[in-house]
Write a protein that holds these residues in place. Sequence first.
Motif, mmCIF file in Angstrom:
data_model
loop_
_atom_site.group_PDB
_atom_site.id
_atom_site.type_symbol
_atom_site.label_atom_id
_atom_site.label_comp_id
_atom_site.label_asym_id
_atom_site.label_seq_id
_atom_site.Cartn_x
_atom_site.Cartn_y
_atom_site.Cartn_z
ATOM 1 N N MET A 1 0.847 -1.198 0.000
ATOM 2 C CA MET A 1 0.000 0.000 0.000
ATOM 3 C C MET A 1 0.880 1.245 0.000
ATOM 4 O O MET A 1 1.833 1.344 0.773
ATOM 5 N N ARG A 2 0.527 2.189 -0.867
ATOM 6 C CA ARG A 2 1.287 3.433 -0.957
ATOM 7 C C ARG A 2 0.327 4.611 -0.873
ATOM 8 O O ARG A 2 -0.613 4.718 -1.667
ATOM 9 N N PHE A 3 0.522 5.481 0.111
ATOM 10 C CA PHE A 3 -0.300 6.679 0.225
ATOM 11 C C PHE A 3 0.211 7.732 -0.749
ATOM 12 O O PHE A 3 1.415 8.010 -0.806
ATOM 13 N N THR A 4 -0.712 8.314 -1.511
ATOM 14 C CA THR A 4 -0.329 9.259 -2.551
ATOM 15 C C THR A 4 -0.694 10.700 -2.221
ATOM 16 O O THR A 4 -0.184 11.631 -2.857
ATOM 17 N N SER A 5 -1.583 10.914 -1.262
ATOM 18 C CA SER A 5 -1.936 12.271 -0.832
ATOM 19 C C SER A 5 -2.645 12.182 0.504
ATOM 20 O O SER A 5 -3.145 11.114 0.885
ATOM 21 N N GLU A 6 -2.687 13.286 1.216
ATOM 22 C CA GLU A 6 -3.464 13.341 2.453
ATOM 23 C C GLU A 6 -3.874 14.776 2.732
ATOM 24 O O GLU A 6 -3.194 15.726 2.334
ATOM 25 N N ARG A 7 -5.026 14.907 3.400
ATOM 26 C CA ARG A 7 -5.473 16.240 3.811
ATOM 27 C C ARG A 7 -6.360 16.099 5.038
ATOM 28 O O ARG A 7 -7.071 15.096 5.196
ATOM 29 N N ARG A 8 -6.304 17.110 5.897
ATOM 30 C CA ARG A 8 -7.133 17.155 7.091
ATOM 31 C C ARG A 8 -8.393 17.946 6.755
ATOM 32 O O ARG A 8 -8.326 19.093 6.345
ATOM 33 N N LEU A 9 -9.556 17.328 6.900
ATOM 34 C CA LEU A 9 -10.824 17.954 6.550
ATOM 35 C C LEU A 9 -11.336 18.798 7.708
ATOM 36 O O LEU A 9 -10.841 18.700 8.839
ATOM 37 N N ASP A 10 -12.360 19.608 7.434
ATOM 38 C CA ASP A 10 -12.817 20.551 8.458
ATOM 39 C C ASP A 10 -13.514 19.876 9.632
ATOM 40 O O ASP A 10 -13.748 20.514 10.659
ATOM 41 N N ASP A 11 -13.877 18.605 9.501
ATOM 42 C CA ASP A 11 -14.454 17.874 10.630
ATOM 43 C C ASP A 11 -13.391 17.110 11.409
ATOM 44 O O ASP A 11 -13.708 16.296 12.282
ATOM 45 N N GLY A 12 -12.125 17.361 11.101
ATOM 46 C CA GLY A 12 -11.025 16.710 11.790
ATOM 47 C C GLY A 12 -10.589 15.391 11.194
ATOM 48 O O GLY A 12 -9.565 14.815 11.592
ATOM 49 N N VAL A 13 -11.351 14.876 10.224
ATOM 50 C CA VAL A 13 -11.043 13.583 9.617
ATOM 51 C C VAL A 13 -9.815 13.711 8.717
ATOM 52 O O VAL A 13 -9.669 14.676 7.958
ATOM 53 N N LEU A 14 -8.929 12.732 8.794
ATOM 54 C CA LEU A 14 -7.777 12.654 7.903
ATOM 55 C C LEU A 14 -8.156 11.797 6.698
ATOM 56 O O LEU A 14 -8.521 10.632 6.849
ATOM 57 N N GLU A 15 -8.077 12.383 5.508
ATOM 58 C CA GLU A 15 -8.421 11.686 4.267
ATOM 59 C C GLU A 15 -7.140 11.414 3.487
ATOM 60 O O GLU A 15 -6.394 12.336 3.163
ATOM 61 N N ARG A 16 -6.883 10.136 3.192
ATOM 62 C CA ARG A 16 -5.676 9.768 2.467
ATOM 63 C C ARG A 16 -6.013 8.916 1.248
ATOM 64 O O ARG A 16 -6.709 7.907 1.368
ATOM 65 N N ASP A 17 -5.526 9.327 0.089
ATOM 66 C CA ASP A 17 -5.621 8.496 -1.105
ATOM 67 C C ASP A 17 -4.495 7.466 -1.081
ATOM 68 O O ASP A 17 -3.378 7.765 -0.631
ATOM 69 N N PHE A 18 -4.788 6.263 -1.581
ATOM 70 C CA PHE A 18 -3.754 5.245 -1.622
ATOM 71 C C PHE A 18 -3.907 4.393 -2.882
ATOM 72 O O PHE A 18 -4.932 4.430 -3.566
ATOM 73 N N THR A 19 -2.859 3.666 -3.179
ATOM 74 C CA THR A 19 -2.926 2.635 -4.205
ATOM 75 C C THR A 19 -2.403 1.343 -3.598
ATOM 76 O O THR A 19 -1.490 1.341 -2.763
#
Length: 244
Positions: A1-19
Amino acid sequence: MRFTSERRLDDGVLERDFTLGDVPGILWTPGAAAPHAPTPLILAGHNGGLHKRESRLVARARRSAAAYGYAVAAIDAPGHGDRPRPAGEEQVRADLRRAKEAGEPIEEILDALVVPLVERAVPEWRATVDALLSLPEIGGPVGYSGMTAIGIRLAVVEPRIVAAGFFAGGFVPRALRGQARQVTVPLLFLLQWDDEGNDRQQALDLFDTFGSKEKTLHANLGGHTGTPWFEVDDGNRFFDRHLR
């Protein structure tokens, strides 16, 4: 698994794209998730194999992560989202459109679409579970929420899934309907009573077939995309009973 991006959303959730190999996905984790407090995991198997960023799926995933503290993962099913369609699928879809227009039986054609999808998607989901449970912030147990056809097979072959929520709005091939009696995990089954593309009686018969000792049917008035938002919270409370 490789994470390609991440961002912290306004509800505090961490969203990470992966392949994972050639399979793209997204992982949402709550703001409080940390290696010393591993979180349970929900697999968001979007109904009908839609894009992993389909708006309703994203809204459900963020709600589960922000308000209930779950890690939630979605992947693009084979031939959907950012993935190319398998060879021959366009012809099967053309045959389906032609049969519908002519009023001809379509079950065999739907089998030719859905059965290969399930056969390819389930091993990908299992590999995704392997990778996600290796992360320090995710400790299981695992629940599944989404497409019934994939969910049936996954619940039968994947022992780490301890509870499942199925959406009764998609076609389930005859062979998988036969496997439904092998599904024994606690089950929440959502049915839209007026779903224009769903055989209501077939869905009710399928619910009766499931082998789970604890199974609940929620039926709401309305069409295919009319599932009330409160079902999102009811679903999270269902998972609270079995993943905590």
